[in-house]
Design an enzyme around this catalytic site. Structure first.
Site: not given
Ligand code: LMR
Length: 399
Positions: A130, A210, A245
């Site tokens: 992420w 996470d 979520k």
């Molecule tokens: C995403 O990866 O799109 C979500 O977790 C929202 C974010 O805050 O990035």
């Protein structure tokens, strides 16, 4: 005065979502940010949340400051959700839980804790991961490196991951997605988790989970597998979890950071430090969302409907995975789309290039993250064929 301040190029996910919202084209499709939308492309308000809010309003409760660690009913409910209420980690009080400003806030509290108390430790994140993970740790002054995780077309490269982790110095921190890996949707199997946990233990590494998508892979209990397997192996670890979520509480910023410690005395010390960090950062977490969460988790009358809604979200995403898969195979029989069926949670990697993603946005008003990540939760029965057609055209041109 501020001429020297650099421009911020924008966050790759949030800016895209803003661009989507500003796009006037009525046919636009948002497959960018990880937000669940229903079949009408609306973010649903869960009934359990609504009922909890009505109760809070009826009770007309005051809004005092929470303690820096958050509300005790929320923190207890989080521990029960993560481990199970009667788990030894909970009953022996060796888990330190703080309510955080979303799980992002929890991740950051954990980053500051690592920097202060394990100053020589680097953090290893999956490649890819992420987007904000890297910056969260780097901005706490921690060195961030990557371990191999995913190969386009090949899925999780588990052997390469293990060899990389096997070479890390003791007390290195390994950031792991507990389920529904973001951005790839490719998760470890249970056997792989067990193998990985043996290695983490043998190498004295510090796992940092996470858990942003509990309930989106298989179910609430099933998706806590990694948390419980780490606890069963007797490891000390951190886990940041989120209700954005799973309860649709995105804007309420409800999350937690839990640090599992060897005993209650160490948990007390750790909790104290997390409280101190919270106090000097934002003082204490917001009260409203956390009370909604605590009520839903602890009252069976609210918990039942919540679990049903979560199951509905999960199965709708799975149905969309199947429909997109079928629609792509029909149009592009030579393509390999099986990953859509095996990957879990909101995301998959399409393998589309940044240029192709830009074309989808410019020509078709279909928004994906430029890495090629697609948010399956943004598909619905009205747009899935249109999206499949546009993706298939891009893949045809690339041949
Ligand atoms: C995403 O990866 O799109 C979500 O977790 C929202 C974010 O805050 O990035």
């Amino acid at each position: 005065m501020f001429q020297h301040v650099e421009f911020f190029a924008g966050d790759p996910i949030l800016s895209l979502n803003e661009a989507f919202l500003a796009d006037p084209r009525p046919e636009k499709v948002n497959l960018s940010i990880g937000i669940y939308a229903d079949d009408q492309a609306r973010l649903p308000a869960l009934d359990a949340v609504h009922q909890a809010e009505l109760r809070l309003a009826a009770a007309n409760t005051a809004k005092p400051y929470l303690p820096s660690e958050g509300a005790s009913n929320f923190r207890g409910a989080v521990q029960a959700l993560l481990f199970g209420a009667s788990h030894e980690v909970v009953t022996s009080r060796r888990a330190a839980t703080v309510q955080s400003v979303g799980s992002s806030g929890g991740l950051k509290l954990g980053a500051e804790f690592i920097k202060r108390w394990f100053p020589g430790s680097g953090v290893w994140v999956s490649n890819p991961t992420w987007d904000p993970h890297r910056a969260m740790f780097q901005s706490a002054g921690i060195e961030v490196r990557e371990y191999p995780y995913f190969e386009n077309g090949g899925g999780v490269c588990f052997d390469a991951m293990l060899s990389a982790l096997d070479a890390l110095p003791a007390h290195s921190v390994v950031l792991l997605h507990a389920c529904c890996h973001n951005p790839t949707g490719a998760d470890l199997t249970r056997d792989q988790w067990i193998t990985l946990i043996d290695l983490l233990k043998a190498r004295q590494l510090i796992p940092y989970l996470d858990l942003a998508y509990q309930g989106f892979a298989e179910g609430i209990e099933e998706d806590a597998f990694a948390v419980r397997a780490l606890a069963a192996a007797g490891l000390s670890f951190l886990v940041a979890n989120s209700f954005s979520k799973s309860m649709g509480l995105y804007g309420e910023r409800c999350g937690a950071l839990t640090v599992v410690c060897p005993d209650a005395e160490q948990a007390e010390r750790v909790l104290g430090q997390l409280k101190a960090t919270a106090r000097r950062t934002y003082s204490s977490p917001p009260i409203h969302g956390g009370q909604i969460v605590a009520m839903i988790l602890t009252d069976p009358k609210l918990r039942g409907p919540w679990e049903k809604d979560l199951e509905r979200m999960r199965t709708r995403i799975q149905a969309m995975r199947a429909q997109l898969h079928a629609a792509l195979v029909r149009r592009h029989p030579a393509g390999k789309f099986g990953y859509l069926l095996t990957q879990r949670g909101m995301f998959s990697y399409t393998g589309l290039s940044a240029v192709q993603v830009d074309q989808l946005r410019d020509e078709h008003a279909i928004y994906l993250v430029r890495s090629g990540r697609i948010c399956i939760a943004g598909l619905n029965t009205s747009n899935v064929e249109i999206v499949a057609q546009a993706i298939a055209e891009k893949l045809e041109h690339a041949r």
